[in-house]
Design an enzyme around this catalytic site. Structure first.
Site, PDB file in Angstrom:
ATOM      1  CG  HIS A 117      27.827  95.376  44.859  1.00  0.00           C
ATOM      2  ND1 HIS A 117      28.567  96.493  45.207  1.00  0.00           N
ATOM      3  CD2 HIS A 117      28.633  94.311  45.104  1.00  0.00           C
ATOM      4  CE1 HIS A 117      29.769  96.120  45.618  1.00  0.00           C
ATOM      5  NE2 HIS A 117      29.833  94.805  45.577  1.00  0.00           N
ATOM      6  CE  LYS A 119      28.076  94.750  49.723  1.00  0.00           C
ATOM      7  NZ  LYS A 119      28.726  95.277  48.503  1.00  0.00           N
ATOM      8  CG  ASP A 124      10.855  97.946  64.404  1.00  0.00           C
ATOM      9  OD1 ASP A 124      10.281  97.035  63.775  1.00  0.00           O
ATOM     10  OD2 ASP A 124      11.262  97.809  65.572  1.00  0.00           O
ATOM     11  CG  HIS A 294      35.163  94.943  50.618  1.00  0.00           C
ATOM     12  ND1 HIS A 294      33.847  95.100  51.006  1.00  0.00           N
ATOM     13  CD2 HIS A 294      35.129  94.190  49.483  1.00  0.00           C
ATOM     14  CE1 HIS A 294      33.054  94.474  50.157  1.00  0.00           C
ATOM     15  NE2 HIS A 294      33.792  93.915  49.220  1.00  0.00           N
ATOM     16  CE  LYS A 296      32.327  98.083  48.497  1.00  0.00           C
ATOM     17  NZ  LYS A 296      33.558  97.554  47.975  1.00  0.00           N
ATOM     18  CG  ASP A 301      36.335 121.119  50.822  1.00  0.00           C
ATOM     19  OD1 ASP A 301      37.554 120.902  50.678  1.00  0.00           O
ATOM     20  OD2 ASP A 301      35.655 121.772  50.012  1.00  0.00           O
TER      21      ASP A 301
END
Length: 422
Positions: A117, A119, A124, A294, A296, A301
């Site tokens: 899952h 991404k 480089d 979608h 996450k 603080d």
């Protein structure tokens, strides 16, 4: 093993928040077009649409000028890529892998559990992208009401070496002495380019099963003023729920941003089973109603924040392979908090105690059964098929196949259990 341990926070990074595909895709494509040596890319979803076609073009162009391009997609998240789509890349020299490819059964995907899952993009060994945005037109406003609201972070500086090392070592193929030397050179920490401290944290099914959850727990326990969590699929375990309630009870302002226009209604239903207890303890709950959420991301603080691929649900916390960047930086955290507050102010509906529908005793019992089933499901899933996914390398088409427009994807006989996929 994970890329780094908690003691290995990298100091001196420059960070940039990228909100939605409108900011993410142009920047990623720009960096790939400027690549000189290497592109490492992992994504859950790659579709053959406007976005996928542009990514394909920039990767083919990079490979054509001698850049080493390594791409891994998830077999469940990217199930319908044609041989022509993939073959154009592999013929140009792109190393293309599929995590846990599996045939459909009566038109249904069967490889549901322990998904890759993550991404990640690393170019480089100097620039990296971490977040929740897939390569799909679904992340652009033009997709319409179902377009997704999401976030990623671009990072330059010493922590990129940790991300690069992880992405390189995750490639399931034998390492020559030359390769090991190249990876070692490519993962030396760069000089400081900013003021942010950052830690790359992953979750796998071997040595780092709870690392991302632990960082959430540490931050929530230490919170003194405010917590904002925006998470698409919110159904965490007892410990995280307990710490959120305790934070609210001791006077911390705890704001949760949930889905109000869910892409998966069952996810919203599961989250809502938790609302009554959270509200009773002082947690404030908002549902984002403009389009599917979608994201996450989280802020604690004035200094702590995280952006990544991990939801706070059983799949992400206990089954999937995930990656988050945990950040300690006042400027980045303030900017992310400001963007989340704008979401609350403009596009969210606050869910209050008055909105909670009184539940019958039967409904409470049923909700309790559902909660405990989902909580224990990850440990049971080891009994299910496909509990040890593999990664397969797609072979380039032969000359005859290129001339004849072959429609079959050729898989390398090499098929290795991926790191952390047990």
């Amino acid at each position: 093993m994970n890329a780094v341990h908690a003691k290995d926070w990298a100091q001196g990074n420059r960070l940039r928040l990228l909100e939605n595909g409108e900011a993410f895709f142009p920047r990623v494509f720009e960096v790939i077009r400027a690549a000189r040596r290497e592109v490492l890319l992992e994504t859950f979803i790659l579709f053959d649409d406007k976005v996928g076609q542009e990514l394909r073009e920039v990767l083919i162009d990079a490979a054509g000028r001698g850049v080493q391009v390594q791409v891994t997609v998830d077999g469940y998240g990217s199930p319908d890529l044609s041989a022509e789509f993939i073959g154009g890349m592999t013929a140009a020299g792109v190393r293309f892998r599929v995590f846990d490819p599996a045939p459909k059964l009566m038109g249904l995907r069967t490889n549901v559990f322990r998904r890759m899952h993550r991404k990640l993009v690393v170019v480089d060994g100097e620039v990296a992208f971490v977040g929740g945005i897939n390569f799909s037109v679904e992340h652009l406003w033009e997709f319409g009401p179902a377009a997704k609201q999401d976030y990623a972070v671009e990072v330059q500086g010493p922590v990129v070496a940790d991300i690069h090392r992880f992405a390189s070592e995750a490639l399931p193929e034998p390492r020559s002495r030359w390769w090991r030397r190249r990876v070692s050179i490519g993962t030396q920490r760069a000089a400081a380019s900013g003021g942010a401290r950052a830690l790359f944290v992953t979750r796998d099914n071997q040595d780092h099963r709870t690392d991302i959850e632990q960082h959430y727990l540490f931050a929530i326990r230490a919170a003194q003023r405010r917590i904002i969590i925006a998470n698409a699929y919110f159904f965490p375990g007892y410990r995280l729920l307990r710490e959120l309630r305790r934070a609210a009870q001791r006077g911390v302002q705890v704001d949760l941003i949930m889905q109000g226009e869910p892409d998966m209604p069952i996810a919203q239903h599961a989250a809502r089973t938790l609302y009554e207890r959270l509200l009773r303890d002082g947690v404030r709950i908002y549902e984002y109603c403009q389009r599917p959420l979608h994201g996450k991301v989280a802020v604690v603080d004035e200094e702590w924040s995280t952006v990544g691929s991990s939801n706070l649900d059983p799949l992400s916390l206990w089954l999937n392979l995930e990656a988050n960047l945990v950040i300690r930086d006042a400027d980045f955290t303030a900017h992310l908090a400001q963007r989340l507050q704008a979401l609350i102010d403009r596009h969210c509906r606050q869910f209050t105690a008055e909105d909670v529908v009184p539940c019958s005793r039967w409904h409470l019992m049923a909700s309790s059964v559902v909660y405990h089933f989902l909580r224990r499901f990850p440990s049971w899933s080891g009994w299910l098929p496909a509990h040890a996914p593999k990664v397969q390398l797609v072979s380039p088409p032969t000359s005859a196949e290129q001339q004849g427009g072959a429609s079959t994807v050729h898989e390398s006989p090499q098929s290795t259990v991926t790191k952390g996929a047990g």
